[in-house]
Design an enzyme around this catalytic site. Sequence first.
Site, short mmCIF file in Angstrom:
data_model
loop_
_atom_site.label_atom_id
_atom_site.label_comp_id
_atom_site.label_asym_id
_atom_site.label_seq_id
_atom_site.Cartn_x
_atom_site.Cartn_y
_atom_site.Cartn_z
N SER A 1 -6.18 -6.28 -2.86
CA SER A 1 -7.64 -6.45 -2.90
C SER A 1 -8.10 -6.59 -4.34
O SER A 1 -7.43 -6.09 -5.26
CB SER A 1 -8.31 -5.21 -2.29
OG SER A 1 -9.71 -5.26 -2.48
N TYR B 1 -9.02 4.11 -1.89
CA TYR B 1 -8.84 2.70 -1.53
C TYR B 1 -8.45 1.86 -2.74
O TYR B 1 -7.43 1.16 -2.73
CB TYR B 1 -10.10 2.14 -0.87
CG TYR B 1 -9.90 0.72 -0.36
CD1 TYR B 1 -9.08 0.48 0.75
CD2 TYR B 1 -10.49 -0.37 -0.99
CE1 TYR B 1 -8.87 -0.82 1.21
CE2 TYR B 1 -10.30 -1.66 -0.54
CZ TYR B 1 -9.48 -1.88 0.56
OH TYR B 1 -9.27 -3.17 1.02
N1 LIG Z 1 -12.28 -7.40 4.70
C1 LIG Z 1 -12.34 -7.27 3.39
O1 LIG Z 1 -13.44 -7.39 2.77
C2 LIG Z 1 -11.08 -7.03 2.61
C3 LIG Z 1 -11.13 -7.15 1.21
C4 LIG Z 1 -9.99 -6.93 0.46
C5 LIG Z 1 -8.80 -6.60 1.10
N2 LIG Z 1 -8.77 -6.47 2.47
C6 LIG Z 1 -7.50 -6.10 3.08
O2 LIG Z 1 -7.15 -7.04 4.09
C7 LIG Z 1 -6.27 -6.41 5.01
C8 LIG Z 1 -6.68 -6.79 6.43
O3 LIG Z 1 -7.93 -6.20 6.72
P1 LIG Z 1 -9.05 -7.01 7.49
O4 LIG Z 1 -10.14 -7.29 6.54
O5 LIG Z 1 -8.46 -8.13 8.24
O6 LIG Z 1 -9.64 -5.87 8.47
P2 LIG Z 1 -9.29 -5.48 9.98
O7 LIG Z 1 -9.75 -6.55 10.90
O8 LIG Z 1 -9.86 -4.12 10.16
O9 LIG Z 1 -7.70 -5.44 10.01
C9 LIG Z 1 -6.98 -4.34 9.61
C10 LIG Z 1 -5.61 -4.47 10.25
O10 LIG Z 1 -4.82 -3.37 9.78
C11 LIG Z 1 -4.18 -2.79 10.90
N3 LIG Z 1 -3.92 -1.37 10.63
C12 LIG Z 1 -4.76 -0.44 10.13
N4 LIG Z 1 -4.16 0.76 10.09
C13 LIG Z 1 -2.90 0.56 10.57
C14 LIG Z 1 -1.80 1.40 10.81
N5 LIG Z 1 -1.84 2.73 10.54
N6 LIG Z 1 -0.66 0.87 11.32
C15 LIG Z 1 -0.59 -0.44 11.61
N7 LIG Z 1 -1.59 -1.30 11.41
C16 LIG Z 1 -2.75 -0.80 10.91
C17 LIG Z 1 -5.18 -2.97 12.04
O11 LIG Z 1 -4.48 -2.93 13.28
P3 LIG Z 1 -4.56 -1.74 14.34
O12 LIG Z 1 -5.86 -1.02 14.14
O13 LIG Z 1 -4.44 -2.45 15.65
O14 LIG Z 1 -3.36 -0.92 14.02
C18 LIG Z 1 -5.68 -4.38 11.76
O15 LIG Z 1 -4.82 -5.34 12.34
C19 LIG Z 1 -6.34 -4.91 4.72
O16 LIG Z 1 -5.16 -4.51 4.03
C20 LIG Z 1 -7.54 -4.77 3.82
O17 LIG Z 1 -7.45 -3.67 2.94
C21 LIG Z 1 -9.87 -6.69 3.22
#
Ligand SMILES: NC(=O)c1ccc[n+]([C@@H]2O[C@H](COP(=O)([O-])OP(=O)(O)OC[C@H]3O[C@@H](n4cnc5c(N)ncnc54)[C@H](OP(=O)(O)O)[C@@H]3O)[C@@H](O)[C@H]2O)c1
Length: 232
Positions: free
Chosen positions: A132, A145
């Site tokens: 991130s 985070y």
């Molecule tokens: N959205 C943003 O603004 C943003 C910005 C920077 C970085 N990111 C990063 O992008 C990545 C994806 O996030 P997203 O934005 O797509 O949000 P999201 O839709 O909430 O996806 C998060 C994913 O992580 C999985 N996850 C969470 N805890 C887990 C665990 N203990 N074991 C296995 N899987 C787990 C969830 O699956 P389950 O709940 O089904 O396990 C889900 O598939 C993350 O690493 C996040 O930090 C996001």
Amino acid sequence: MSKSAIIIGASSGIGLELAKLLSERGYLLGIAARRVDLLETHASGDPRVKLVRQMDLTEPKSAGVLEEMIGSLESVDLVVISSGTGHLNPDLAWKPEAETIETNVTGFARLAVTAMRAFEKQGHGHLVGISSVAALRGAAEAPAYGASKAFMSRYLQGLHFRAKRSGLPIRVTDVRPGFVDTAMMKADKPFWVATPAKAAAQIVEAIESGRRIVYVSRRWALIDWLLRYLPE
Ligand SMILES: NC(=O)c1ccc[n+]([C@@H]2O[C@H](COP(=O)([O-])OP(=O)(O)OC[C@H]3O[C@@H](n4cnc5c(N)ncnc54)[C@H](OP(=O)(O)O)[C@@H]3O)[C@@H](O)[C@H]2O)c1
């Protein structure tokens, strides 16, 4: 022969969009996360999804689940670790901090090591971690985070150096999104917000061109530059 990819955290958001795009590009897929019902629903509409596995990054057995997935596909070209968590934590309660560290630090590193060892054994592979822009500076309301994402970026850098030293065709990509419109986006006033589809398209482009570090969307590279010079 079709390429194969494993996407961890493919139940929603960026990981789900990556699964759709990589399938369109002809990859055979293994997908994993905790919400296996969501994974199954997606897999039922996509014959290129060959494996669906329940996986919780916080559990040590997640390494075994990934090993079994790699073994079932016989060889894997790409492993994407999109799973991650984070909480706004103004009260500085320990539970959300601990959960973030267990998932984004210990859980992430466990799977990154598992993937790299498999790549070294088979002689090739590409590891992608979703860090991130938050890696660049501590956040008052979510200290774990930002720190966990800094760990991810630095860990991926270490694995990149290791891959270079091995002389094997192993690539490591550090994806640094800004704001992406998913459940993870918890900012009060987000800006430059990308759709998950746009984020996934830029990540796939970065994978195909073998980039080391990619900002999603690209203009977040400016924020990186700014944060390096802003006083604390
Ligand atoms: N959205 C943003 O603004 C943003 C910005 C920077 C970085 N990111 C990063 O992008 C990545 C994806 O996030 P997203 O934005 O797509 O949000 P999201 O839709 O909430 O996806 C998060 C994913 O992580 C999985 N996850 C969470 N805890 C887990 C665990 N203990 N074991 C296995 N899987 C787990 C969830 O699956 P389950 O709940 O089904 O396990 C889900 O598939 C993350 O690493 C996040 O930090 C996001």
